[in-house]
Write a protein that holds these residues in place. Structure first.
Motif, short mmCIF file in Angstrom:
data_model
loop_
_atom_site.label_atom_id
_atom_site.label_comp_id
_atom_site.label_asym_id
_atom_site.label_seq_id
_atom_site.Cartn_x
_atom_site.Cartn_y
_atom_site.Cartn_z
N SER A 143 33.06 46.47 46.42
CA SER A 143 33.64 45.63 47.47
C SER A 143 32.65 44.60 48.02
O SER A 143 32.99 43.43 48.19
N GLN A 195 31.91 41.88 45.33
CA GLN A 195 33.04 40.97 45.10
C GLN A 195 33.07 39.86 46.15
O GLN A 195 33.55 38.77 45.88
N GLN A 196 32.53 40.11 47.33
CA GLN A 196 32.56 39.13 48.41
C GLN A 196 31.41 38.13 48.34
O GLN A 196 31.44 37.11 49.00
N GLU A 204 38.61 45.00 40.67
CA GLU A 204 38.94 44.14 41.81
C GLU A 204 38.97 44.89 43.15
O GLU A 204 38.56 44.33 44.17
N GLU A 205 39.43 46.10 43.17
CA GLU A 205 39.57 46.83 44.42
C GLU A 205 38.69 48.09 44.49
O GLU A 205 38.88 48.91 45.38
N HIS A 206 37.75 48.24 43.61
CA HIS A 206 36.95 49.46 43.58
C HIS A 206 35.95 49.46 44.75
O HIS A 206 35.30 48.47 45.03
N GLU A 207 35.83 50.62 45.40
CA GLU A 207 35.00 50.74 46.60
C GLU A 207 33.52 50.44 46.36
O GLU A 207 32.84 49.88 47.22
N THR A 255 34.08 36.66 39.63
CA THR A 255 34.81 37.87 39.98
C THR A 255 34.55 38.94 38.94
O THR A 255 34.62 38.68 37.74
N GLU A 284 39.40 48.57 36.39
CA GLU A 284 40.08 47.71 37.39
C GLU A 284 39.12 47.52 38.55
O GLU A 284 39.21 48.20 39.57
#
Length: 124
Positions: free
Chosen positions: A36, A39-40, A30-33, A46, A28
């Motif tokens: 981050s 992803q930006q 999408e929100e992994h530190e 994505t 997963e």
């Protein structure tokens, strides 16, 4: 990052995997530190899942392989990580063998130069 760029140990996913010398599966993403910042970078691309394995030869990490997003859209799982780890083991052995062959060729070249040098100095 561009092709051929190198990461410092501990930098990013591949650098972290190399430093820890342990495979990493992020199902997963999408929100992994660790992801981050990446992803930006692009709204068009994505990262949904990712896996990374270290390349280890003689208990020494020589690199890492990172794979992002399955082509079929599914997320990576433990079976995928096992397969990538097997590929990584073979890649590390191949890289090491190539380095050994290159070193052996250099030794032969230096030996030939030494022989030539001895012949030249013996005629002086």
């Amino acid at each position: 990052m561009e092709e051929g760029d190198a990461l410092d140990l501990g930098e990013g996913v591949a650098g972290t995997v190399a430093k820890q010398a342990e495979p990493l599966l992020i199902a997963e993403a999408e929100e992994h530190e660790l992801l981050s910042e990446r992803q930006q970078i692009s709204e068009e691309f994505t990262i949904t899942s990712l896996m990374c394995v270290p390349l280890i030869v003689n208990e020494r990490v020589i690199g890492a392989i990172e794979v992002v997003n399955k082509a079929d859209g599914n997320r990576f799982d433990e079976d995928d990580l096992f397969f990538l780890n097997s590929i990584g083991e073979q890649a590390a052995i191949s890289i090491n063998n190539a380095n050994l062959l290159q070193a052996e060729r250099k030794v032969r070249e230096l030996d030939a130069l030494l022989t030539i040098s001895k012949e030249i100095t013996s005629t002086l």
